[in-house]
Design a protein around this motif. Structure first.
Motif, PDB file in Angstrom:
ATOM      1  N   THR A 298      68.547 -25.699  16.185  1.00 46.35           N
ATOM      2  CA  THR A 298      67.629 -25.823  15.049  1.00 46.35           C
ATOM      3  C   THR A 298      67.966 -24.744  14.020  1.00 46.35           C
ATOM      4  OG1 THR A 298      66.019 -24.464  16.263  1.00 46.35           O
ATOM      5  CG2 THR A 298      65.706 -26.856  16.316  1.00 46.35           C
ATOM      6  N   ASN A 306      61.018 -24.947  11.118  1.00 45.14           N
ATOM      7  CA  ASN A 306      62.275 -25.637  10.839  1.00 45.14           C
ATOM      8  C   ASN A 306      62.521 -25.737   9.344  1.00 45.14           C
ATOM      9  OD1 ASN A 306      62.749 -26.027  13.547  1.00 45.14           O
ATOM     10  ND2 ASN A 306      61.974 -28.120  13.588  1.00 45.14           N
ATOM     11  N   ALA A 342      72.117 -29.912  14.401  1.00 46.77           N
ATOM     12  CA  ALA A 342      70.733 -29.677  13.998  1.00 46.77           C
ATOM     13  C   ALA A 342      70.158 -30.856  13.212  1.00 46.77           C
ATOM     14  CB  ALA A 342      70.646 -28.400  13.154  1.00 46.77           C
TER      15      ALA A 342
END
Length: 555
Positions: A298, A306, A342
């Motif tokens: 992430t 995020n 990601a």
């Protein structure tokens, strides 16, 4: 070092094979035109049909990673839905290769007869149809109606059931919404395969569709997770879809229940979907890779939010503990793969936590309170690989002496980059034939003068192009650009590198200082289609720093 021989590249080893079709060169392809990559040549050579047989097809398919081998045809006979565009830059690579007389169990070119000096047309190029390790057996949309009962219908979590060719072993997997690069076409394909030919009406993730998905507890005990891929807009067979790793359960490619793909298919279809859940075949879960490679990737800022821009975080799926990647020496290709892991496509900017504003990184107090430490350093993935995996990439185990949280990798990820950022210069060398000969052995590659030969790499489709660097390419900033090229060729970061440049004709007049025009024309050596680039100025700048590489689409 690579040698230019005739209109081809002399290759003594096969380091990797890409299969090119209309979806590009995705590692999931098992039908397409093979491009043979060799470390010596640093580009892909295509294979001519002359003398090619089933033994050679089996050999190349096994080298590609398909142990059951495969069959072949020519580009001209290949079904149109698989054909790589005739305008693709792949056809402009100067390498042509013939492979014949392979032994039945050939493992390298040593077991075959090969020739690098042959020419063939696009239509005469070999196209492979390799036998995939896994085939798509069933597509279903499943949802829980209680903690134990599951139904199948026109909406639910997308579950793929695959069959291993060697022994008929069945495996079911939940699809990951975050991994789809062409979602509309892919979702439509899966709805058609599930029995709803009109395609998808809507979609979502498990987390936001609790009443239309498989429960987290059910998935956790019954299904492994699967990374996403893409299908062509009018795909009618799974061979027209591409996945990072086709039907192989790569450790470290798992995901969370929340991002499982939920599909809602259009229901006014004459073909109903199955209404009952068949008894699943027994499965054996693969053993996860140890340590940080078995992690969810992430990009995070602040206290773990995020974001497309932020610190790269690895969340270990065995322990749920978070870790960091040291930012030292992470190259552009590796950064691209990290962003793809990601859920993005490209890395737009590479930095460390120390180099960016506080808002663009994890908060120092959060790192300390959560006991987040670097777990990997010197992460490097080769250019001919397109998956972030321990199988393909290398790294060391980070220690406090190697880096700290300030040195952690910080990326800006994106799904779109300008055309001038798609191509990168990845190799540079100098060549000359002082004796005027026209054979590969007449070319001298070592030294500090000669005609400049470079290799371009396409970040979008993985294609390599090798050829002469046109003098016009450096004109935006000739002094700094040639400085960067010389530092690369001489393998030095010295700021005092001297550089001078001339046109090919002028070099020929200077007693064989470069490749002669006769050699270039006689061997059909092409120019790289670079019209402009800017490598920047400053101590230590090399071609790794070249940006804004403008490539002519008509060259």
């Amino acid at each position: 070092m690579f040698l230019i021989s005739g209109a081809a590249i002399t290759a003594v080893t096969i380091d990797s094979i890409n299969l090119y079709n209309r979806e590009g060169s995705n590692s999931g392809n098992y039908v397409g035109v093979p491009g043979i990559y060799s470390t010596e040549s640093r580009l892909y050579s295509r294979v001519c049909e002359e003398g090619f047989s089933e033994n050679e097809a089996d050999f190349l398919c096994r080298k590609k990673g398909f142990p059951d081998g495969g069959t072949f045809t020519t580009y001209n006979e290949l079904e149109e839905r698989y054909q790589l565009s005739r305008d693709s830059s792949f056809w402009r690579t100067p390498g042509n290769l013939t492979i014949t007389n392979c032994t039945e169990n050939a493992t390298s070119l040593v077991d075959c007869t090969y020739n690098t000096g042959m020419n063939c047309t696009i239509d005469e190029s070999v196209a492979l149809k390799c036998n995939p390790v896994w085939t798509l057996e069933k597509v279903e949309l499943k949802r829980n109606i209680s903690t134990t009962a599951v139904v199948t219908g026109s909406y639910g979590t997308l579950v793929l059931t695959m069959k291993r060719r060697t022994d008929g072993f069945l495996k079911s997997a939940m699809a990951n919404q975050a991994g789809y690069f062409q979602p509309n076409a892919t979702r439509d394909f899966f709805c058609r395969e599930a029995g709803y030919p009109l395609g998808a009406e809507d979609y979502g993730e498990n987390e936001d569709n609790h009443n239309a998905s498989l429960a987290e507890t059910f998935i956790g005990s019954n299904f492994t997770f699967r990374y996403g891929g893409k299908c062509h807009v009018d795909a009618h067979d799974f061979s027209e879809c591409a996945f990072p790793t086709p039907f192989q359960y790569v450790n470290g490619m798992r995901s969370r229940w929340e991002v499982g793909l939920v599909l809602y298919c259009k229901t006014n279809s004459p073909t109903p979907a199955p209404t009952t859940l068949p008894t699943p075949a027994p499965t054996t879960e693969p053993t996860p890779e140890p340590g940080p490679w078995n992690s969810i990737v992430t990009i995070e800022t602040g206290h773990g939010e995020n974001s497309p821009t932020g610190t790269v975080v690895l969340t270990n799926q065995d322990t749920s503990k978070k870790g960091l990647i040291c930012g030292k020496d992470v190259d552009q290709h590796t950064a691209d793969l990290i962003c793809r892991a990601a859920g993005f496509r490209y890395a737009e900017a590479i930095a460390t936590n120390y180099e960016v504003p506080h808002d663009d990184r994890l908060d120092c107090s959060y790192i300390k309170e959560s006991d987040i430490e670097p777990v990997l350093y010197n992460v490097t993935c080769p250019l001919d690989r397109d998956v972030l995996s321990q199988e393909f990439c290398s790294a060391g185990s980070a220690t406090s002496d190697d880096c700290d949280s300030d040195s952690a990798l910080q990326l800006t990820c994106t799904d779109d980059i300008p055309p001038s950022s798609i191509w990168r210069l990845v190799h540079m060398a100098l060549a000359r034939n002082p004796g005027g000969g026209h054979k590969a052995e007449d070319v001298i590659w070592d030294g500090d003068f000669g005609t400049t030969v470079g290799t371009l790499y396409n970040r979008e489709n993985g294609i390599f192009l090798t050829g002469l660097v046109p003098i016009g390419a450096i004109q935006r900033n000739p002094y700094c650009n040639t400085q960067a090229m010389c530092r690369t060729i001489l393998d030095t970061r010295s700021s005092m590198t001297y550089s001078d440049y001339r046109g090919i004709g002028e070099l020929e007049e200077r007693e064989g200082k470069g490749l002669s025009c006769g050699y270039i024309i006689g061997n059909d050596i092409r120019f790289l289609p670079i019209t402009s680039m800017d490598c920047g100025c400053g101590a230590g700048v090399t071609i790794d720093d070249c940006r804004d590489i403008v490539v002519s689409q008509n060259s």
